[in-house]
Write a protein that holds these residues in place. Structure first.
Motif, PDB file in Angstrom:
ATOM      1  N   CYS A 122       0.817  -1.204   0.000  1.00 53.14           N
ATOM      2  CA  CYS A 122       0.000   0.000   0.000  1.00 53.14           C
ATOM      3  C   CYS A 122       0.849   1.251   0.000  1.00 53.14           C
ATOM      4  CB  CYS A 122      -0.912   0.028   1.203  1.00 53.14           C
ATOM      5  SG  CYS A 122      -2.047   1.398   1.109  1.00 53.14           S
ATOM      6  N   HIS A 147     -10.426   3.354   5.343  1.00 55.76           N
ATOM      7  CA  HIS A 147      -9.636   4.581   5.535  1.00 55.76           C
ATOM      8  C   HIS A 147     -10.566   5.772   5.827  1.00 55.76           C
ATOM      9  CE1 HIS A 147      -5.418   3.759   4.807  1.00 55.76           C
ATOM     10  NE2 HIS A 147      -5.599   3.252   3.605  1.00 55.76           N
ATOM     11  N   HIS A 172     -11.144  -1.556   1.491  1.00 56.80           N
ATOM     12  CA  HIS A 172      -9.976  -0.867   2.029  1.00 56.80           C
ATOM     13  C   HIS A 172     -10.156   0.651   2.201  1.00 56.80           C
ATOM     14  CE1 HIS A 172      -5.552  -0.839   2.616  1.00 56.80           C
ATOM     15  NE2 HIS A 172      -5.626   0.375   2.089  1.00 56.80           N
ATOM     16  N   ASP A 219      -3.744   6.339  -1.512  1.00 58.20           N
ATOM     17  CA  ASP A 219      -2.701   5.479  -0.967  1.00 58.20           C
ATOM     18  C   ASP A 219      -2.045   4.695  -2.088  1.00 58.20           C
ATOM     19  OD1 ASP A 219      -4.611   3.587  -1.565  1.00 58.20           O
ATOM     20  OD2 ASP A 219      -4.875   2.877   0.482  1.00 58.20           O
ATOM     21  N   THR A 255      -2.196   0.989  -2.618  1.00 57.59           N
ATOM     22  CA  THR A 255      -3.004  -0.068  -3.183  1.00 57.59           C
ATOM     23  C   THR A 255      -4.082  -0.506  -2.215  1.00 57.59           C
ATOM     24  OG1 THR A 255      -1.053  -1.001  -4.252  1.00 57.59           O
ATOM     25  CG2 THR A 255      -2.963  -2.407  -4.122  1.00 57.59           C
ATOM     26  N   ASP A 266      -1.875   2.583   6.374  1.00 55.52           N
ATOM     27  CA  ASP A 266      -2.722   1.420   6.627  1.00 55.52           C
ATOM     28  C   ASP A 266      -2.825   1.007   8.093  1.00 55.52           C
ATOM     29  OD1 ASP A 266      -3.467   1.326   4.062  1.00 55.52           O
ATOM     30  OD2 ASP A 266      -2.555  -0.616   3.577  1.00 55.52           O
TER      31      ASP A 266
END
Ligand SMILES: [Fe+3]
Ligand SMILES: [Mg+2]
Ligand SMILES: [Zn+2]
Ligand SMILES: [Zn+2]
Lengths: 329, 769
Positions: free
Chosen positions: A329, B509, B505, B532, B534, B751
């Motif tokens: 990420c 966030h 995801h 971000d 990924t 993350d």
């Protein structure tokens, strides 16, 4: 079906005797099936071969179809005897290509010392297939000394690969994707049954499991083994034999060689005491010169495969889920 | 009872909830009770602090009020009440034994940096704890890292094996002493001791019998001076320590650690020396000296003679620094008198080593000497890392760990226990028990097996100390099947037959930043800007440049995601993908590849179907186009270099910027238009600083255009891209007047916040499952 013009395969052409090339006493009897006698424990296996491209550096779909089933039988600890052979051919396959495939089949069968005793061909319309699909089934006699079962796996057993990893998958990929690597990577599709027989002669029940790491590669097989036997598996990146140019190709493609498909190699789980001799014996064969012990069965982390990297970090080698999507990420 | 007069004596019970243990609460109340002449009892329970006492209603009221208003500064009372209970007789005021009940409702107490009083004693040759590396008091020292159970008490810490000597016992039971009821009390006679191990060829060759701490401290210093590498057990785990001014030593450390370029944190003996080498603002100084004492990223001064070796932070002008936060680090740093490298003791990729046995094996591969001690660490933690933006001083959490425990109280009480498993590279988990929500410390990259083990260990530690089973629970995880956290969640779910929900995801966030700012209820009106590297998107693509508002999604125009995890590791691949459809600029990208790679990647791009909107990859790509970084050995390397270039520009010319790469209207942000603009600027040889600055400014524009189009007044930001301090300063500079802006506060934008977002979102959505 339209008539194929100029060297293109059609049903009519096929009727003229595809199997004449593969002549043998059992095939000649013109029965609906082959009749024969076999004693002892038998192994029976089938597989369909769908591969693009049909011709690749080092081989073609024909020898793959013979060796695949021969090797599946060998992995059961059996000595392959008889094969069935069926084609599904897409209309338009050049007859020259078909003959080349047939010749390869004949040679591989001879090499593996198996007889093709029954078979079938179908032609489908253009667009309904992908050049040629092949199915083979095989019957073999289980080696009297063989006792192959994941139940026999014990903590301390060694994990052996008989040759370089990832070569076949990279060879296929380089042709299919039109990727030109500097040196040609040649797939080594070969029959393993003679080698396996010799190993069984010598080591018998100390060979606990045999597997061919075809689709999904070494990683997938190791995970299946760990799940089946309930123990953990440790492998060491340093020990895994990979040809330098294959390793380089994997680097370029961002692939982990452990997940790349193989042909012509097998994995063995053997008792620790015989592991070194097993590798020594293997290396006497053409297809075993690169054999190596890559890891062992452990009590820790049950059902998980852990790889120790070249710099000492430990990583879980998972079952591949779908395509390799980026995680970072 | 109804006949009671205001002067009549009643028995009262005060209950205090929150962060009230291990912060000097009992001694504080004890002293207060004596001032008031109050008789009664106090203890730590599984639900906080309880005080029973006798007094009139008036006395009780002012006693209660004083407790709340004068509470120890490290405490945090989130709830309290006072009630009259059945009359009891007390002879004096005393601290009674703690008791535990089944139900635990407590906020966890973090580890505190050494306090000023302890520092003074540490350097006082007359003091009996002079240079004793385990000095602590009721206001400082390890807490979370040493607890085995709740409530907090010496018996529930790894100090329980050390029997207090007479002198310590005296201090411990003397109400006027600063160590009155200090659970971590210790001294050279009765407390933990250092041990010295000599390493050769990766093995311990000698562990010395003589464990005199003064002798060992002197050895440490001599070895540091001679350029050796030491592994020293600290608060959250082992640190590798060596001379930060010795280039040769740094090279040896890099080689042994297999860490070619990633910067090392530097420990300065004191603030004064730190200021000589770096620019330190007031809030940065305060942060460095706070009870958290994290690593702070500071800008290096440009000097003719640089003290710190250049290869500590090759290619970067920022340096991660810290000041001594434990007595041991204080003595080591002050003895050495120069900056030291102080980096987590681990084999690269693995979690920080905290157990002595493991240290003597793993760290023996890296260190020349290992210093263990017999105070066990229960929970490993890295040093926390924070930074502040230059212009507006906005604090950005980079890594939340030691000293930064995150306990939040939620209003939503739930009978069910929830666990969320977070992301993968910057993993954390979150547990919700009753009304308390706990976000674990940063647990590292789950790619590593040992990190996975550590993740499970930490989770089990939570299960232990909060005493719950895995039956009536529900689990949330990311929707990326390849995440190890997702796989761990799947295993747990199968084993215990419990429900699981997957949370996208970027939704996680967004929810995390909304929840941190109390905005969950008006989510509809807030524009979420979630950028971000990924995340697995609901359309099967890799997201990373997202705008959410009122159930609508806008994003950066997709580009090709190829080659799996190779792409984030090699910025040049992002450059290639971003320029793929742009004709006429080939020469800029082609030179980054061999002819063979180029041919292969062209074919892969032609057949590729996986797309991404990742702003992280856009940063990588732009950095590569500017020739900053083609391959990176640590996460964010390229982006940080790009940020520093932009910073140079804005520092020189101010934060206003005349033009952007964007046109005024678009639906999804036109990624290729931006890249095209950059390529043209490269061709006409605009300066790299200018291009970096214009790129940053264009990102601000993209936010503004979408916010205006969607007619919103509030914008919230999350995702690893917002660790970029220049970007945050620019956002504030250009958008703060027109919009209300919300950033993460205690959580990192990266993350690390995913598990928290999953929890809040999941809990709201699936509470009744
Ligand atoms: Fe993310
Ligand atoms: Mg098969
Ligand atoms: Zn103190
Ligand atoms: Zn003592």
């Amino acid at each position: 079906l339209g008539h194929g013009s100029g060297g293109v395969l059609t049903n009519r052409l096929l009727e003229s005797g595809v199997f004449s090339l593969l002549k043998n006493p059992l095939l000649d009897t013109h029965h609906d099936g082959a009749v024969f006698e076999l004693s002892g424990n038998l192994a029976f296996s089938t597989d369909s071969y769908v591969i693009s491209p049909v011709f690749f550096p080092g081989g073609n779909i024909g020898e793959l179809a013979v060796n695949g089933t021969v090797n599946d039988l060998a992995m059961c600890g059996a000595i392959p005897r008889y094969l069935s052979l069926s084609f599904i051919i897409e209309e338009g396959l050049p007859i020259s290509e078909f003959w080349e495939i047939l010749v390869s089949i004949k040679n591989s069968a001879e090499c593996a010392d198996v007889q093709i005793v029954t078979g079938d061909t179908k032609v489908v319309e253009k667009g309904k297939g992908d050049k040629i699909f092949i199915n083979t089934s095989g019957i073999g006699q289980v080696h009297p000394k063989a006792h192959i079962s994941s139940k026999n796996i014990k903590v301390g057993d060694k994990i052996i690969v008989s040759g370089n990893v990832a070569t076949h998958g990279i060879a296929i990929m380089s042709v299919r994707e039109g990727l030109d690597f500097e040196t040609t990577i040649i797939s080594d599709t070969t029959n393993l049954n003679h080698t396996v027989k010799a190993l069984l002669d010598d080591f018998g029940a100390d060979i606990h499991l045999l597997r061919d790491p075809t689709r999904g590669g070494v990683a997938t097989v190791l995970n299946e083994i760990a799940k089946d036997c309930g123990f953990g598996i440790n492998i060491s990146q340093n020990q895994i034999p990979v040809l330098e140019q294959v390793f380089g190709a994997c680097e370029i493609l961002g692939l982990d060689p452990l997940y790349v498909a193989n042909e012509g190699i097998f994995m063995a789980i053997v008792a620790a005491e015989i592991a070194d001799n097993f590798v020594k014996k293997l290396s006497e064969f053409d297809n075993g010169t690169d054999a190596a012990i890559i890891g062992e069965v452990v009590l820790e982390h049950p059902k998980q495969v852990i790889l120790t990297s070249k710099i000492g970090g430990k990583r879980v080698v998972n079952m591949l889920v779908g395509e390799q999507l980026p995680r970072i990420c | 009872a109804d006949a009671a007069h205001s002067t009549a004596q009643n028995t009262f019970l005060i209950s205090l909830y929150g962060l009230v243990q291990g912060v000097g609460f009992r001694p504080f109340v004890y002293q207060m009770a004596n001032q008031f002449g109050i008789k009664g009892q106090i203890n730590n329970s599984s639900q906080g602090v309880k005080i029973w006492f006798n007094g009139s209603k008036e006395t009780a009221k002012s006693f209660y009020e004083r407790i709340l208003s004068d509470a120890p500064k490290l405490s945090k009372i989130i709830d309290s009440n006072i009630q009259i209970i059945d009359y009891q007789n007390f002879n004096c005021f005393e601290i009674i034994e703690s008791y535990s009940t089944e139900k635990i409702s407590l906020l966890l107490t973090p580890d505190f940096a050494m306090c000023h009083e302890c520092l003074t004693e540490l350097h006082d040759p007359q003091n009996r704890r002079f240079h004793y590396p385990f000095i602590t008091c009721t206001h400082c020292g390890p807490r979370y890292s040493i607890i085995t159970k709740l409530p907090y008490d010496r018996l529930h810490t790894t100090m329980q094996g050390f029997v207090m000597c007479e002198a310590c016992e005296r201090e411990y039971s003397s109400p006027t002493d600063s160590r009155f009821y200090a659970q971590t009390i210790a001294c050279p006679t009765c407390g933990p001791q250092l041990k010295w191990h000599i390493i050769a060829d990766g093995n311990v060759v000698k562990s010395t019998e003589l464990n005199d701490y003064r002798w060992i401290l002197s050895r440490i210093n001599r070895m540091l001076v001679s350029g050796r590498i030491l592994a020293v057990k600290g608060i959250g785990g082992y640190l590798l320590i060596c001379d930060a001014t010795n280039e040769t030593t740094i090279q040896i450390l890099r080689a042994r650690k297999h860490r070619p370029t990633k910067p090392f944190a530097v420990l300065y003996p004191n603030l004064r020396m730190l200021q000589e080498d770096t620019f330190v603002s007031d809030f940065e100084a305060r942060e460095l000296q706070s009870e958290v004492a994290p690593i702070v990223l500071l800008k290096k001064r440009k000097k003719e003679f640089e003290q710190v070796a250049k290869t500590i932070n090759t290619n970067l002008t920022h340096l991660g620094v810290m000041l001594p936060y434990s007595p041991l680090l204080e003595i080591i740093a002050s003895n050495f008198g120069k900056p030291l490298v102080a980096t987590s003791g681990n084999i690269s990729g693995n979690p920080i080593v905290f157990e002595d046995d493991k240290a003597l094996v793993d760290l023996a591969q890296i260190a020349d000497f290992i210093v263990t001690n017999d105070r066990k660490i229960v929970v490993p933690q890295d040093d926390s890392v924070v930074r502040f933006t230059k212009k507006y001083g906005q604090k950005i959490m980079i890594r939340r760990s030691r000293g930064e425990l995150l306990n939040l109280n939620t209003e939503k009480k739930s009978e069910k226990i929830f666990i969320s498993f977070g992301a993968s590279l910057k993993s954390t988990f979150t547990v919700l028990i009753g009304e308390n929500l706990y976000v674990s410390q940063y647990l590292g990259d789950l790619e590593s097996y040992e990190t996975q083990e550590n993740f499970e260990k930490n989770l089990n530690h939570f299960i232990d100390i909060f005493n719950f089973s895995l039956e009536n629970i529900m689990i949330f995880c990311d929707s990326h099947e390849g995440y190890f956290s997702t796989q761990l969640a799947n295993i747990l779910v199968k084993k215990n037959k419990i429900p699981l929900q997957k949370i996208q995801h970027h939704e996680a966030h967004f929810t995390a930043v909304l929840a941190e700012n109390g905005l969950i209820e008006n989510k509809e009106r807030v524009l979420g800007v979630i950028w971000d590297g990924t995340g697995y998107g609901t359309d099967g693509n890799m997201w990373g440049g997202e705008f959410f508002i009122n159930h609508q999604r806008f994003h950066f125009e997709y580009f090709d995601a190829i080659l799996g995890d190779k792409m984030p590791r090699e910025p040049r691949i992002s450059a290639l993908s971003l320029t793929y459809y742009l004709a006429g600029f080939e020469e800029i990208t082609k030179s980054k590849f061999t002819a063979q790679e180029w041919n292969i990647y062209q074919k892969i791009l032609a057949n590729n179907s996986l797309k991404t909107s990742s702003v992280g990859r856009i940063f990588d790509g732009v950095a590569s186009l500017l020739g900053l970084s083609e391959t990176q050995t640590f996460d964010g390397e390229a982006a940080m270099q790009l940020e520093e270039l932009a910073e140079n520009y804005f520092q020189e010319y101010g934060y206003d910027f005349p033009e952007s790469y964007l046109s005024e209207s678009f639906n999804d942000v036109p990624t290729r238009l931006i890249i095209r603009g950059i390529l043209i600027d490269i061709q006409i040889e605009k300066s790299k600083e200018f291009i970096a600055a214009k790129f940053h400014y264009s990102l601000i524009k993209s936010i503004e255009i979408i916010a205006q189009k969607m007619n919103t007044k509030q914008i919230a930001f999350s995702g690893g891209v917002f660790q970029n301090a220049v970007l945050v300063d620019l956002i504030i500079h250009h958008l703060a007047e027109k919009f209300e802006l919300f950033f993460h506060k205690r959580l990192s934008p990266n993350d690390e916040n995913i598990s928290y977002g999953q929890m809040v979102l999941g809990m709201n959505k699936y509470k009744n499952l």
